[in-house]
Scaffold this motif. Structure first.
Motif, mmCIF file in Angstrom:
data_model
loop_
_atom_site.group_PDB
_atom_site.id
_atom_site.type_symbol
_atom_site.label_atom_id
_atom_site.label_comp_id
_atom_site.label_asym_id
_atom_site.label_seq_id
_atom_site.Cartn_x
_atom_site.Cartn_y
_atom_site.Cartn_z
ATOM 1 N N ILE A 31 47.650 41.922 40.702
ATOM 2 C CA ILE A 31 48.140 40.446 40.253
ATOM 3 C C ILE A 31 49.549 40.365 40.225
ATOM 4 O O ILE A 31 50.087 39.273 40.523
ATOM 5 C CB ILE A 31 47.588 40.456 38.615
ATOM 6 N N THR A 32 50.381 41.519 40.094
ATOM 7 C CA THR A 32 51.886 41.438 40.205
ATOM 8 C C THR A 32 52.057 41.040 41.405
ATOM 9 O O THR A 32 53.209 40.207 41.643
ATOM 10 C CB THR A 32 52.346 42.878 39.718
ATOM 11 N N SER A 33 51.400 41.420 42.710
ATOM 12 C CA SER A 33 51.772 41.073 44.200
ATOM 13 C C SER A 33 51.662 39.592 44.309
ATOM 14 O O SER A 33 52.643 38.802 44.918
ATOM 15 C CB SER A 33 50.914 41.679 44.751
ATOM 16 N N LEU A 34 50.594 39.140 43.705
ATOM 17 C CA LEU A 34 50.222 37.689 43.729
ATOM 18 C C LEU A 34 51.227 36.820 43.130
ATOM 19 O O LEU A 34 51.732 35.837 43.658
ATOM 20 C CB LEU A 34 48.910 37.318 43.296
ATOM 21 N N LEU A 35 51.829 37.312 42.097
ATOM 22 C CA LEU A 35 52.662 36.666 40.924
ATOM 23 C C LEU A 35 53.926 36.612 41.703
ATOM 24 O O LEU A 35 54.795 35.555 41.872
ATOM 25 C CB LEU A 35 52.722 37.347 39.791
ATOM 26 N N ALA A 36 54.448 37.713 42.387
ATOM 27 C CA ALA A 36 55.494 37.861 43.174
ATOM 28 C C ALA A 36 55.495 36.828 44.489
ATOM 29 O O ALA A 36 56.708 36.580 44.944
ATOM 30 C CB ALA A 36 55.920 39.330 43.735
ATOM 31 N N GLN A 37 54.190 36.391 44.983
ATOM 32 C CA GLN A 37 54.148 35.854 46.255
ATOM 33 C C GLN A 37 54.274 34.062 45.682
ATOM 34 O O GLN A 37 53.762 33.385 46.349
ATOM 35 C CB GLN A 37 52.881 35.941 46.964
ATOM 36 N N SER A 38 54.602 34.067 44.385
ATOM 37 C CA SER A 38 54.832 32.595 43.871
ATOM 38 C C SER A 38 53.547 31.706 43.511
ATOM 39 O O SER A 38 53.335 30.921 43.447
ATOM 40 C CB SER A 38 55.606 31.633 44.935
ATOM 41 N N TYR A 39 52.404 32.661 43.404
ATOM 42 C CA TYR A 39 51.059 31.877 42.847
ATOM 43 C C TYR A 39 51.509 31.670 41.336
ATOM 44 O O TYR A 39 52.390 32.518 40.678
ATOM 45 C CB TYR A 39 50.034 32.910 43.013
ATOM 46 N N GLU A 40 50.845 30.694 40.702
ATOM 47 C CA GLU A 40 51.052 30.458 39.333
ATOM 48 C C GLU A 40 50.332 31.538 38.529
ATOM 49 O O GLU A 40 49.417 32.057 39.301
ATOM 50 C CB GLU A 40 50.275 28.988 39.212
ATOM 51 N N PRO A 41 50.959 31.882 37.556
ATOM 52 C CA PRO A 41 50.025 32.959 36.618
ATOM 53 C C PRO A 41 48.702 32.713 36.684
ATOM 54 O O PRO A 41 48.001 33.994 37.021
ATOM 55 C CB PRO A 41 50.846 33.055 35.534
ATOM 56 N N ILE A 42 48.259 31.894 36.259
ATOM 57 C CA ILE A 42 46.722 31.499 36.144
ATOM 58 C C ILE A 42 45.918 32.006 37.615
ATOM 59 O O ILE A 42 44.855 32.688 37.664
ATOM 60 C CB ILE A 42 46.458 30.255 35.391
ATOM 61 N N SER A 43 46.822 31.288 38.513
ATOM 62 C CA SER A 43 45.854 31.796 39.961
ATOM 63 C C SER A 43 46.242 33.110 40.093
ATOM 64 O O SER A 43 45.217 33.387 41.009
ATOM 65 C CB SER A 43 46.667 30.883 40.922
ATOM 66 N N ALA A 44 47.419 33.623 40.105
ATOM 67 C CA ALA A 44 47.285 35.068 40.315
ATOM 68 C C ALA A 44 46.402 35.748 39.657
ATOM 69 O O ALA A 44 45.670 36.818 40.179
ATOM 70 C CB ALA A 44 48.930 35.584 39.913
ATOM 71 N N ALA A 45 46.098 35.572 38.432
ATOM 72 C CA ALA A 45 45.366 36.439 37.563
ATOM 73 C C ALA A 45 43.739 36.197 38.014
ATOM 74 O O ALA A 45 42.960 37.034 38.298
ATOM 75 C CB ALA A 45 45.161 35.881 36.054
ATOM 76 N N ILE A 46 43.570 34.825 38.398
ATOM 77 C CA ILE A 46 42.110 34.587 38.937
ATOM 78 C C ILE A 46 41.920 35.144 40.167
ATOM 79 O O ILE A 46 40.768 35.848 40.689
ATOM 80 C CB ILE A 46 41.847 33.061 38.898
ATOM 81 N N LEU A 47 42.804 35.125 41.074
ATOM 82 C CA LEU A 47 42.761 35.637 42.511
ATOM 83 C C LEU A 47 42.624 37.035 42.582
ATOM 84 O O LEU A 47 41.640 37.541 43.244
ATOM 85 C CB LEU A 47 43.754 35.143 43.344
#
Ligand SMILES: NC(=O)C1=CN([C@@H]2O[C@H](COP(=O)(O)OP(=O)(O)OC[C@H]3O[C@@H](n4cnc5c(N)ncnc54)[C@H](OP(=O)(O)O)[C@@H]3O)[C@@H](O)[C@H]2O)[C@@H](O)CC1
Ligand SMILES: Nc1ncnc2c1ncn2[C@@H]1O[C@H](COP(=O)(O)OP(=O)(O)O)[C@@H](O)[C@H]1O
Ligand SMILES: [Mg+2]
Length: 284
Positions: free
Chosen positions: A227-243
């Motif tokens: 999740i931290t990786s996706l957040l660092a790649q500019s996903y919105e927090p909710i999308s980072a959590a979901i993905l």
């Protein structure tokens, strides 16, 4: 509780972004994973490796000194910063600006570490994932919850959730307490378990991937890294959590025919992240 939104292929494809072919490691995001204590450096190893394998361009860890050789030898792709203390974290300092931070795996709950977390939360403005002992420390110091930036992601397992929001007596009560907590502190709660739900205020998402093979040490630490990786790649927090939750579960579904439930370990989540991503590409 209103009906949950199912985290299925349709929901994922609305959110998943393929990397641009002209990207470089500087654009892919720099994540910082903070955690570890004597005997629990493995949690940070798992989390930081998962972070890299989820597509982040650069990953740095902040750990106690005793983890230095372990990280540098075990995962040479990861950069390492150490605390002054040998066995625990006592003062969180770093000299760059990460795009996302994950904190908590293996952190321990020593008084010095609690103080370090408090000082960190007072100044942190970077998108943040909070897991494991960092959640436990917050549960013991609930007044610090008001320091969290909106859309901070919390990833408790059931015991950590109870420490945080209190005891519930039914599934309905658990959900309404979690929704109230999410609204009060404006945080996203990834409620981990055999069924993982994500709470974002009144909106509830329900994951559709994963199986009992994930009931193994460190699989939550891996999720934090993803999740931290996706957040660092500019996903919105909710999308980072979901993905993150969807891909994490998918790794276990992919690996199950080969590993069975028993021999699947957290490193197998990491080893199958690539196949999980590839299965998304096939759907597009
Ligand atoms: N290799 C390493 O370095 C590793 C390091 N790790 C690090 O260790 C630290 C402590 O983390 P932790 O989660 O093990 O301890 P803790 O918060 O006391 O919770 C344990 C209790 O919670 C419960 N429980 C858990 N899941 C549940 C469920 N699905 N459904 C229901 N109940 C559930 C269960 O309670 P029980 O059923 O036993 O009453 C269990 O006894 C942390 O920093 C972490 O990152 C670990 O990640 C392992 C690998
Ligand atoms: N029976 C199960 N079915 C599906 N997923 C599970 C099951 N048991 C555990 N998981 C998942 O495994 C992860 C465990 O996280 P956590 O308890 O924090 O482990 P650790 O702290 O050891 O890393 C969570 O993502 C949880 O949803
Ligand atoms: Mg955990």
């Amino acid at each position: 509780m209103t009906n949950p939104i199912y985290i299925d292929q349709k929901e994922i494809l609305k959110r998943y972004k393929q990397p641009d072919k002209h990207t470089h490691k500087g654009i892919q995001g720099h994540a910082l994973i903070i955690g570890g204590s004597y005997g629990k450096i493995g949690a940070v190893s798992l989390s930081s490796k998962a972070c890299l394998k989820t597509g982040c361009g650069l990953v740095t860890v902040f750990i106690p000194k005793c983890g230095y050789d372990i990280l540098q030898t075990g995962i040479p792709e990861v950069m390492v910063l150490t605390d002054n203390q040998e066995k625990l974290i006592s003062n969180i300092t770093f000299d760059f600006t990460p795009q996302a931070i994950g904190i908590g795996p293996g952190l321990g709950q020593a008084v010095e570490t609690q103080n370090a977390l408090h000082q960190f939360l007072k100044i942190n403005k970077t998108p943040l994932v909070i897991d494991a002992d960092a959640l436990n420390i917050l549960s013991q110091n609930k007044e610090w919850l008001s320091l969290l930036q909106p859309k901070t992601i919390l990833t408790p397992h059931p015991e950590e959730l109870e420490r945080l929001i209190g005891k519930w007596h039914s599934e309905e009560e658990k959900m309404s307490m979690a929704i109230s907590f999410s609204k009060q502190y404006q945080v996203i709660i990834v409620m981990k378990g055999a069924l993982t739900r994500i709470i974002d205020g009144e909106t509830v998402y329900e994951n559709t991937t994963g199986n009992a093979a994930l009931a193994t040490a460190g699989s939550g630490d891996v999720l934090t890294g993803m999740i931290t990786s996706l957040l660092a790649q500019s996903y919105e927090p909710i999308s980072a959590a979901i993905l993150g939750v969807y891909l994490h579960g998918l790794t276990a579904d992919i690996a199950l025919p080969e590993t069975g439930y028993q021999s699947f370990i957290a490193s197998d989540v990491i080893a199958n992240i690539g196949k999980a991503f590839l299965s998304l590409e096939k759907l597009e």
